[in-house]
Design a protein around this motif. Structure first.
Motif, short mmCIF file in Angstrom:
data_model
loop_
_atom_site.label_atom_id
_atom_site.label_comp_id
_atom_site.label_asym_id
_atom_site.label_seq_id
_atom_site.Cartn_x
_atom_site.Cartn_y
_atom_site.Cartn_z
N THR A 81 14.02 -10.73 -15.22
CA THR A 81 15.35 -10.42 -15.64
C THR A 81 14.80 -12.44 -17.01
O THR A 81 15.80 -12.61 -17.07
CB THR A 81 16.37 -11.42 -15.17
N GLU A 83 13.96 -12.09 -19.95
CA GLU A 83 14.72 -12.58 -21.38
C GLU A 83 15.85 -12.64 -21.31
O GLU A 83 16.73 -12.91 -22.27
CB GLU A 83 14.65 -10.98 -21.80
N ALA A 84 16.42 -11.34 -19.68
CA ALA A 84 18.26 -11.67 -20.22
C ALA A 84 18.33 -13.69 -19.82
O ALA A 84 19.34 -13.53 -20.25
CB ALA A 84 18.57 -10.99 -19.16
N GLU A 85 18.01 -13.71 -19.07
CA GLU A 85 18.45 -15.51 -18.92
C GLU A 85 17.91 -16.04 -19.84
O GLU A 85 19.02 -17.09 -20.42
CB GLU A 85 17.35 -15.81 -17.61
N ARG A 86 17.33 -15.83 -20.29
CA ARG A 86 16.71 -16.35 -21.57
C ARG A 86 17.75 -16.81 -22.68
O ARG A 86 18.15 -17.53 -23.46
CB ARG A 86 15.60 -16.50 -22.77
N GLN A 87 18.39 -15.20 -22.87
CA GLN A 87 19.70 -15.22 -23.88
C GLN A 87 20.35 -15.96 -23.38
O GLN A 87 21.41 -16.55 -24.13
CB GLN A 87 20.09 -13.59 -24.10
N HIS A 88 20.86 -15.68 -21.67
CA HIS A 88 21.97 -16.14 -21.28
C HIS A 88 21.95 -17.90 -21.78
O HIS A 88 22.69 -18.06 -22.00
CB HIS A 88 22.66 -16.05 -20.50
N ARG A 89 20.94 -18.57 -21.88
CA ARG A 89 21.21 -19.94 -21.84
C ARG A 89 20.74 -20.16 -23.24
O ARG A 89 22.10 -21.02 -23.36
CB ARG A 89 19.12 -20.17 -21.07
N ARG A 90 21.16 -19.24 -24.31
CA ARG A 90 21.30 -20.06 -25.47
C ARG A 90 22.87 -19.80 -25.95
O ARG A 90 23.00 -20.98 -26.45
CB ARG A 90 20.93 -18.67 -26.45
N ILE A 91 23.63 -19.30 -24.96
CA ILE A 91 24.98 -19.36 -25.02
C ILE A 91 25.07 -20.56 -25.17
O ILE A 91 26.68 -20.79 -24.84
CB ILE A 91 25.55 -17.62 -24.17
#
Length: 97
Positions: A81, A83-91
């Protein structure tokens, strides 16, 4: 760790394949590795000391076995997961700033 290394090696080889080809490779090569990992967990778990890190990790894996194998059903799903965690971290970082 050898089981996980084998799984990620297979995933690296499947990286540039189409979704259908990746699914076929997973079915052929990953299923035996996952089955061997499941058997190892079942064998080791009863002898693990209660409430120790190994026992906690084994219990976690056994209780979430179905979720662990979901990536086998679809060639588009990644093994991790990250990539999904990196996207969530940006938010979250954007909200903090």
């Amino acid at each position: 760790m050898g089981y996980f290394r084998a799984l990620f090696d297979i995933e690296r080889r499947a990286k540039d394949l189409s979704s259908a080809e990746r699914h076929a490779l997973r079915e052929a090569e990953r299923a035996p590795v996952l089955e061997a990992l499941r058997e190892w967990i079942i064998e080791i778990w009863p002898s693990a000391p209660p409430c120790r890190p190994l026992e906690v990790a084994l219990r976690y894996s056994a209780n979430r076995w179905m979720q662990r194998g979901l990536f086998m059903l679809d060639g588009d799903l990644p093994i991790d997961t990250g990539e999904a965690e990196r996207q969530h971290r940006r938010i979250v970082l954007g909200r903090k700033n």
